[in-house]
Design a protein around this motif. Structure first.
Motif, PDB file in Angstrom:
ATOM      1  N   THR A 289       0.977  -1.305  -0.066  1.00 61.00           N
ATOM      2  CA  THR A 289       0.030   0.011  -0.144  1.00 61.00           C
ATOM      3  C   THR A 289       0.808   1.395   0.053  1.00 61.00           C
ATOM      4  O   THR A 289       2.009   1.129   0.389  1.00 61.00           O
ATOM      5  CB  THR A 289      -0.987   0.069   1.239  1.00 61.00           C
ATOM      6  OG1 THR A 289      -1.904   1.110   0.958  1.00 61.00           O
ATOM      7  CG2 THR A 289      -0.110   0.126   2.546  1.00 61.00           C
ATOM      8  N   GLN A 290       0.467   2.434  -0.307  1.00 63.04           N
ATOM      9  CA  GLN A 290       1.089   3.545  -0.535  1.00 63.04           C
ATOM     10  C   GLN A 290       0.388   4.453   0.607  1.00 63.04           C
ATOM     11  O   GLN A 290       0.971   5.664   0.728  1.00 63.04           O
ATOM     12  CB  GLN A 290       1.103   4.283  -1.810  1.00 63.04           C
ATOM     13  CG  GLN A 290       1.736   3.534  -3.108  1.00 63.04           C
ATOM     14  CD  GLN A 290       1.836   4.015  -4.213  1.00 63.04           C
ATOM     15  OE1 GLN A 290       1.143   4.889  -4.684  1.00 63.04           O
ATOM     16  NE2 GLN A 290       2.549   3.393  -5.375  1.00 63.04           N
ATOM     17  N   ARG A 291      -0.679   4.288   1.113  1.00 61.05           N
ATOM     18  CA  ARG A 291      -1.279   4.865   2.118  1.00 61.05           C
ATOM     19  C   ARG A 291      -0.728   4.930   3.617  1.00 61.05           C
ATOM     20  O   ARG A 291      -1.006   3.966   4.101  1.00 61.05           O
ATOM     21  CB  ARG A 291      -2.624   4.669   2.207  1.00 61.05           C
ATOM     22  CG  ARG A 291      -3.603   5.054   0.874  1.00 61.05           C
ATOM     23  CD  ARG A 291      -5.028   4.944   1.232  1.00 61.05           C
ATOM     24  NE  ARG A 291      -5.495   3.559   1.660  1.00 61.05           N
ATOM     25  CZ  ARG A 291      -5.473   2.603   0.982  1.00 61.05           C
ATOM     26  NH1 ARG A 291      -5.542   2.576  -0.413  1.00 61.05           N
ATOM     27  NH2 ARG A 291      -5.819   1.602   1.258  1.00 61.05           N
TER      28      ARG A 291
ATOM     29  N   THR B  15      -5.233   1.716   9.786  1.00 59.38           N
ATOM     30  CA  THR B  15      -5.784   0.552   9.503  1.00 59.38           C
ATOM     31  C   THR B  15      -4.891  -0.909   9.709  1.00 59.38           C
ATOM     32  O   THR B  15      -3.688  -0.546   9.489  1.00 59.38           O
ATOM     33  CB  THR B  15      -6.519   0.724   8.214  1.00 59.38           C
ATOM     34  OG1 THR B  15      -7.267  -0.474   8.087  1.00 59.38           O
ATOM     35  CG2 THR B  15      -5.334   0.624   7.357  1.00 59.38           C
TER      36      THR B  15
ATOM     37  N   HIS C  15      -2.785  -3.795   8.635  1.00 54.20           N
ATOM     38  CA  HIS C  15      -2.157  -3.875   7.096  1.00 54.20           C
ATOM     39  C   HIS C  15      -1.882  -5.447   7.209  1.00 54.20           C
ATOM     40  O   HIS C  15      -2.462  -6.301   8.017  1.00 54.20           O
ATOM     41  CB  HIS C  15      -0.802  -3.212   7.509  1.00 54.20           C
ATOM     42  CG  HIS C  15       0.203  -3.615   8.675  1.00 54.20           C
ATOM     43  ND1 HIS C  15       0.690  -4.827   8.628  1.00 54.20           N
ATOM     44  CD2 HIS C  15       0.422  -2.968   9.578  1.00 54.20           C
ATOM     45  CE1 HIS C  15       1.502  -4.998   9.930  1.00 54.20           C
ATOM     46  NE2 HIS C  15       1.381  -3.833  10.452  1.00 54.20           N
TER      47      HIS C  15
ATOM     48  N   ASP D 204      -6.163   4.107   6.295  1.00 55.57           N
ATOM     49  CA  ASP D 204      -7.324   3.839   5.374  1.00 55.57           C
ATOM     50  C   ASP D 204      -7.481   5.024   4.570  1.00 55.57           C
ATOM     51  O   ASP D 204      -6.679   5.798   4.608  1.00 55.57           O
ATOM     52  CB  ASP D 204      -8.504   3.293   6.248  1.00 55.57           C
ATOM     53  CG  ASP D 204      -9.080   4.249   7.103  1.00 55.57           C
ATOM     54  OD1 ASP D 204      -8.744   5.596   7.099  1.00 55.57           O
ATOM     55  OD2 ASP D 204      -9.859   4.091   8.045  1.00 55.57           O
ATOM     56  N   PHE D 205      -8.707   4.991   3.771  1.00 65.41           N
ATOM     57  CA  PHE D 205      -8.947   6.086   2.840  1.00 65.41           C
ATOM     58  C   PHE D 205      -9.606   7.218   3.502  1.00 65.41           C
ATOM     59  O   PHE D 205      -9.482   8.420   2.965  1.00 65.41           O
ATOM     60  CB  PHE D 205     -10.237   5.531   2.096  1.00 65.41           C
ATOM     61  CG  PHE D 205      -9.774   4.620   0.887  1.00 65.41           C
ATOM     62  CD1 PHE D 205      -8.991   5.146  -0.246  1.00 65.41           C
ATOM     63  CD2 PHE D 205      -9.920   3.393   1.010  1.00 65.41           C
ATOM     64  CE1 PHE D 205      -8.461   4.111  -1.044  1.00 65.41           C
ATOM     65  CE2 PHE D 205      -9.491   2.310  -0.147  1.00 65.41           C
ATOM     66  CZ  PHE D 205      -8.800   2.638  -1.073  1.00 65.41           C
ATOM     67  N   ASN D 206      -9.721   7.145   5.075  1.00 66.65           N
ATOM     68  CA  ASN D 206      -9.830   8.340   5.637  1.00 66.65           C
ATOM     69  C   ASN D 206      -8.700   8.778   6.473  1.00 66.65           C
ATOM     70  O   ASN D 206      -8.726   9.811   7.404  1.00 66.65           O
ATOM     71  CB  ASN D 206     -11.384   8.087   6.509  1.00 66.65           C
ATOM     72  CG  ASN D 206     -12.212   7.756   5.804  1.00 66.65           C
ATOM     73  OD1 ASN D 206     -12.756   8.642   5.050  1.00 66.65           O
ATOM     74  ND2 ASN D 206     -13.054   6.917   6.351  1.00 66.65           N
ATOM     75  N   LYS D 207      -7.605   8.108   6.045  1.00 60.88           N
ATOM     76  CA  LYS D 207      -6.388   8.776   6.686  1.00 60.88           C
ATOM     77  C   LYS D 207      -6.348   8.364   8.472  1.00 60.88           C
ATOM     78  O   LYS D 207      -5.678   9.214   9.125  1.00 60.88           O
ATOM     79  CB  LYS D 207      -6.182  10.014   6.479  1.00 60.88           C
ATOM     80  CG  LYS D 207      -5.727  10.339   5.091  1.00 60.88           C
ATOM     81  CD  LYS D 207      -5.268  11.764   4.847  1.00 60.88           C
ATOM     82  CE  LYS D 207      -5.114  12.208   3.414  1.00 60.88           C
ATOM     83  NZ  LYS D 207      -6.216  12.276   2.513  1.00 60.88           N
ATOM     84  N   ARG D 208      -6.702   7.252   8.660  1.00 60.41           N
ATOM     85  CA  ARG D 208      -6.827   6.746  10.084  1.00 60.41           C
ATOM     86  C   ARG D 208      -6.081   5.220   9.920  1.00 60.41           C
ATOM     87  O   ARG D 208      -6.283   4.575   8.958  1.00 60.41           O
ATOM     88  CB  ARG D 208      -8.297   6.300  10.563  1.00 60.41           C
ATOM     89  CG  ARG D 208      -8.968   7.695  10.616  1.00 60.41           C
ATOM     90  CD  ARG D 208     -10.308   7.449  11.481  1.00 60.41           C
ATOM     91  NE  ARG D 208     -11.201   8.668  11.469  1.00 60.41           N
ATOM     92  CZ  ARG D 208     -12.308   9.017  10.829  1.00 60.41           C
ATOM     93  NH1 ARG D 208     -13.077   7.933  10.194  1.00 60.41           N
ATOM     94  NH2 ARG D 208     -12.878  10.228  10.878  1.00 60.41           N
TER      95      ARG D 208
END
Length: 130
Positions: free
Chosen positions: A43-45, A113, A115, A107-111
């Motif tokens: 992932t890049q997040r 998550t 891995h 996650d997509f909300n920048k919280r």
């Protein structure tokens, strides 16, 4: 320790004393650790949330080629801990090292998550010593 990147110390990387600027070295380390984590966690997040003490051990001069190494130290549910160092390729001396850099998956909300390595002990059980 896995050494993936190389850089050449050039004039824009120098401080007023004419050696590698500490901020530049930290920037290279942060970038290298995020790339390492992105490959490992698929992932890049990601975000760096903590760096332990930074140890500047020897200077790097103009024209020196440096290599940047990373090593996985520990896995958590949402984070990994990585060790990183920059070494002079010519002299083989360590320029700077950071023993613990914590990177968290988002996650997509920048919280934070979970891995893909969170359950690695289930996938790769630890061998039992006799």
């Amino acid at each position: 320790m896995l050494y993936n990147s190389q850089r050449m110390v050039m004039y824009p990387h120098l401080n007023a004393a004419g050696i590698l600027f500490g901020g530049q070295a930290i920037s290279w380390i942060d970038e290298e650790v995020i790339i390492f984590a992105a490959q490992l966690l698929d992932t890049q997040r990601l975000a760096t949330v903590k760096m332990s003490e930074v140890y500047f051990k020897s200077p790097a001069n103009i024209g020196d080629i440096v290599v940047i190494g990373t090593e996985l130290i520990k896995t958590g549910q949402t984070s990994i801990t990585v060790r990183c160092e920059i070494k002079n390729k010519t002299t083989n001396k360590i320029i700077v090292s950071v023993d613990e850099i914590v990177v968290v998956a988002l996650d997509f909300n920048k919280r934070p998550t979970k891995h893909i390595l969170a359950d690695r002990d289930k996938i790769f059980p630890k061998s039992k010593e006799k």
